[in-house]
Design an enzyme around this catalytic site. Structure first.
Site, PDB file in Angstrom:
ATOM      1  N   GLU A  52       0.950  -1.080  -0.034  1.00 41.08           N
ATOM      2  CA  GLU A  52       0.105   0.365  -0.111  1.00 41.08           C
ATOM      3  C   GLU A  52       0.336   1.368   0.043  1.00 41.08           C
ATOM      4  O   GLU A  52       0.427   2.057  -0.575  1.00 41.08           O
ATOM      5  CB  GLU A  52      -0.968  -0.462   1.485  1.00 41.08           C
ATOM      6  CG  GLU A  52      -2.041  -1.481   1.456  1.00 41.08           C
ATOM      7  CD  GLU A  52      -1.026  -2.378   1.953  1.00 41.08           C
ATOM      8  OE1 GLU A  52      -2.239  -3.274   2.655  1.00 41.08           O
ATOM      9  OE2 GLU A  52      -0.027  -2.606   2.174  1.00 41.08           O
ATOM     10  N   CYS A  87      -0.523  -0.275   7.399  1.00 40.88           N
ATOM     11  CA  CYS A  87      -0.733   0.373   6.311  1.00 40.88           C
ATOM     12  C   CYS A  87      -2.271   0.903   6.475  1.00 40.88           C
ATOM     13  O   CYS A  87      -2.385   1.499   5.084  1.00 40.88           O
ATOM     14  CB  CYS A  87      -0.722  -0.686   5.200  1.00 40.88           C
ATOM     15  SG  CYS A  87       0.882  -1.293   4.715  1.00 40.88           S
ATOM     16  N   THR A 164      15.823 -42.240  -8.314  1.00 34.98           N
ATOM     17  CA  THR A 164      16.519 -41.124  -8.692  1.00 34.98           C
ATOM     18  C   THR A 164      18.114 -41.011  -8.414  1.00 34.98           C
ATOM     19  O   THR A 164      18.989 -39.887  -8.175  1.00 34.98           O
ATOM     20  CB  THR A 164      15.867 -40.110  -6.689  1.00 34.98           C
ATOM     21  OG1 THR A 164      16.393 -41.368  -5.603  1.00 34.98           O
ATOM     22  CG2 THR A 164      14.417 -40.246  -7.602  1.00 34.98           C
ATOM     23  N   ALA A 165      18.412 -42.056  -8.617  1.00 38.76           N
ATOM     24  CA  ALA A 165      19.863 -42.855  -8.184  1.00 38.76           C
ATOM     25  C   ALA A 165      20.111 -43.521  -8.769  1.00 38.76           C
ATOM     26  O   ALA A 165      19.666 -44.409  -8.782  1.00 38.76           O
ATOM     27  CB  ALA A 165      20.179 -42.333  -6.566  1.00 38.76           C
ATOM     28  N   ARG A 187      13.812 -23.298  -5.778  1.00 40.63           N
ATOM     29  CA  ARG A 187      14.181 -23.138  -4.762  1.00 40.63           C
ATOM     30  C   ARG A 187      14.245 -21.651  -3.430  1.00 40.63           C
ATOM     31  O   ARG A 187      13.573 -20.742  -2.558  1.00 40.63           O
ATOM     32  CB  ARG A 187      15.894 -23.100  -4.702  1.00 40.63           C
ATOM     33  CG  ARG A 187      16.361 -24.538  -3.989  1.00 40.63           C
ATOM     34  CD  ARG A 187      17.421 -24.929  -4.495  1.00 40.63           C
ATOM     35  NE  ARG A 187      18.051 -25.925  -5.079  1.00 40.63           N
ATOM     36  CZ  ARG A 187      19.272 -26.789  -5.281  1.00 40.63           C
ATOM     37  NH1 ARG A 187      21.035 -25.416  -5.017  1.00 40.63           N
ATOM     38  NH2 ARG A 187      20.231 -27.239  -5.106  1.00 40.63           N
ATOM     39  N   ASP A 203      26.787 -35.779  -1.500  1.00 44.71           N
ATOM     40  CA  ASP A 203      26.440 -35.196  -3.195  1.00 44.71           C
ATOM     41  C   ASP A 203      27.139 -34.364  -2.560  1.00 44.71           C
ATOM     42  O   ASP A 203      27.279 -32.620  -3.589  1.00 44.71           O
ATOM     43  CB  ASP A 203      24.856 -34.621  -3.693  1.00 44.71           C
ATOM     44  CG  ASP A 203      25.017 -36.229  -4.150  1.00 44.71           C
ATOM     45  OD1 ASP A 203      25.024 -36.666  -4.798  1.00 44.71           O
ATOM     46  OD2 ASP A 203      23.221 -35.863  -4.319  1.00 44.71           O
ATOM     47  N   GLU A 294      15.579 -31.139  -0.754  1.00 45.35           N
ATOM     48  CA  GLU A 294      15.747 -31.890  -1.557  1.00 45.35           C
ATOM     49  C   GLU A 294      16.911 -32.634  -1.209  1.00 45.35           C
ATOM     50  O   GLU A 294      18.011 -32.424   0.072  1.00 45.35           O
ATOM     51  CB  GLU A 294      16.515 -30.968  -2.705  1.00 45.35           C
ATOM     52  CG  GLU A 294      15.415 -29.609  -3.729  1.00 45.35           C
ATOM     53  CD  GLU A 294      16.863 -29.394  -4.274  1.00 45.35           C
ATOM     54  OE1 GLU A 294      17.293 -29.653  -4.999  1.00 45.35           O
ATOM     55  OE2 GLU A 294      16.237 -27.791  -4.523  1.00 45.35           O
ATOM     56  N   LEU A 299      15.344 -40.004   3.961  1.00 47.78           N
ATOM     57  CA  LEU A 299      14.585 -38.947   4.492  1.00 47.78           C
ATOM     58  C   LEU A 299      13.078 -38.383   3.997  1.00 47.78           C
ATOM     59  O   LEU A 299      12.342 -37.795   4.694  1.00 47.78           O
ATOM     60  CB  LEU A 299      15.236 -37.591   4.681  1.00 47.78           C
ATOM     61  CG  LEU A 299      14.776 -36.397   4.830  1.00 47.78           C
ATOM     62  CD1 LEU A 299      14.410 -36.523   6.701  1.00 47.78           C
ATOM     63  CD2 LEU A 299      15.932 -35.062   5.224  1.00 47.78           C
TER      64      LEU A 299
END
Length: 366
Positions: A52, A87, A164-165, A187, A203, A294, A299
């Site tokens: 505002e 505001c 995934t791997a 992200r 990684d 990620e 997990l």
């Protein structure tokens, strides 16, 4: 039907996407009695002006008087003194005649009080236009205010058959550069990027935003029950806060990581692991609206089993990899009825890959 001014306010609010956290993403458009736009603005960084005030400044910069104008704003104008002044007081002082707001602010410090103060000052208030879009843009803020936990979005990159791997751990890169850049944009909108110690050791990621423009970096969070995070881990290289949640305390490693600049928090559960639900509540206490996960399948599975994941951001590459690591260690389930029900939000091509956004059924009902 939503008028053009509110549509414009919703469009303007997207300018706060990577900027305003932990405050909500809000847009404001001021119009005169003929519907001509006098000024626009969106919420700035925390401690900076809200939408505002930015719209009022924009109108003044163009030489427009706002007396008798209508303010279209995507969230109830605040009524309390926080990092900035109220505001609603700024709108009243500017002579605004009418405020059209998408929805009430869920913050208990506001929660209708902004509307009350406007009406008490003789300002007409209308509520409801664009509510669905405004809430969706601020799903994390609403989650933190109402549920006292962040909105948790889990990002996964996989082959079309869900790998995934490879079995040997190799995963870089399954998806395309375009998908990775798009993932960095997701992200950037989060308050924190969360991973597990397994991913850190395997990684060694930085987990910062490098492939998308952003005025701020999200916090980095590691779930590390035994406090094994190496002092030389790349996650420290990007600068900014790193928060580590563990189940042990008083160790030399804790002192070393603290000296490195990390914030180490001990939240053990009965099994000697990190209490993931307590961690999410602690992240909300630290004003994190959205958590971007990620992590590895272990997990991922733990977060899903504990009912902590709201949304899945999945990038599927047009390739088949066969046996390897999956998206999440969940099973095996014994009944189809035990499956986690999801609903697709969108499916779009990103480069050669497919980006699928799926939400847990009922997760957004709060």
């Amino acid at each position: 039907m939503m008028n053009l001014a509110m549509q414009q306010a919703l469009l303007v609010s997207e300018g706060a996407m990577y900027l305003s956290a932990p405050n909500p993403r809000v847009g404001c458009v001021l119009t005169d009695s003929a519907g001509e736009i006098l000024g626009t603005g969106h919420t700035q960084q925390a401690g900076g002006p809200h939408a505002e005030v930015m719209a009022l400044r924009n109108a003044a910069a163009h030489g427009h008087s706002t007396r008798g104008a209508t303010a279209y704003v995507t969230l109830e104008p605040c009524s309390h003194h926080g990092r900035t002044g109220p505001c609603c007081d700024a709108l009243i002082a500017a002579g605004i005649r009418k405020v059209v707001a998408s929805m009430p602010d869920p913050n208990p410090l506001v929660a209708g009080q902004g509307f009350e103060r406007l009406r008490a000052a003789g300002v007409e208030v209308e509520v409801g236009a664009g509510a669905e879009q405004a809430r969706e843009l601020n799903i994390g803020f609403f989650s933190r205010m109402v549920r006292k936990t962040p909105w948790v979005r889990m990002k996964i990159a996989a082959s079309l058959d869900g790998t995934t791997a490879l079995a040997n751990g190799q995963s870089q890169w399954i998806t395309s550069p375009e998908a990775r850049a798009d993932g960095h944009a997701w992200r950037a909108r989060a308050g924190a990027v969360l991973t597990g110690i397994g991913t850190v050791l395997q990684d060694n990621p930085r987990l910062d935003v490098r492939l998308a423009e952003t005025p701020r970096q999200p916090f980095r969070v590691i779930v590390d029950s035994l406090l094994q995070t190496p002092l030389e881990a790349k996650i420290f290289e990007a600068g900014g806060p790193v928060w580590i949640y563990t189940a042990v305390q008083g160790t030399p490693q804790e002192a070393a990581l603290t000296a490195k600049g990390a914030t180490v928090t001990c939240l053990p559960d009965a099994r000697g692991k990190v209490d993931l639900a307590a961690m999410m509540k602690d992240l909300a206490r630290r004003e994190i609206n959205e958590v971007h996960v990620e992590a590895g399948s272990k997990l991922n599975g733990s977060l899903i089993r504990e009912g902590l994941v709201d949304e899945f951001l999945v990038y599927l590459a047009p390739t088949l990899l066969g046996p390897g690591l999956g998206m999440a260690s969940l099973g095996p389930l014994e009944r189809l009825s035990d499956a986690l029900p999801l609903q697709f939000q969108s499916a779009e091509r990103v480069g050669p890959d497919l980006r699928v956004l799926a939400r847990g059924v009922g997760r957004d009902r709060f």
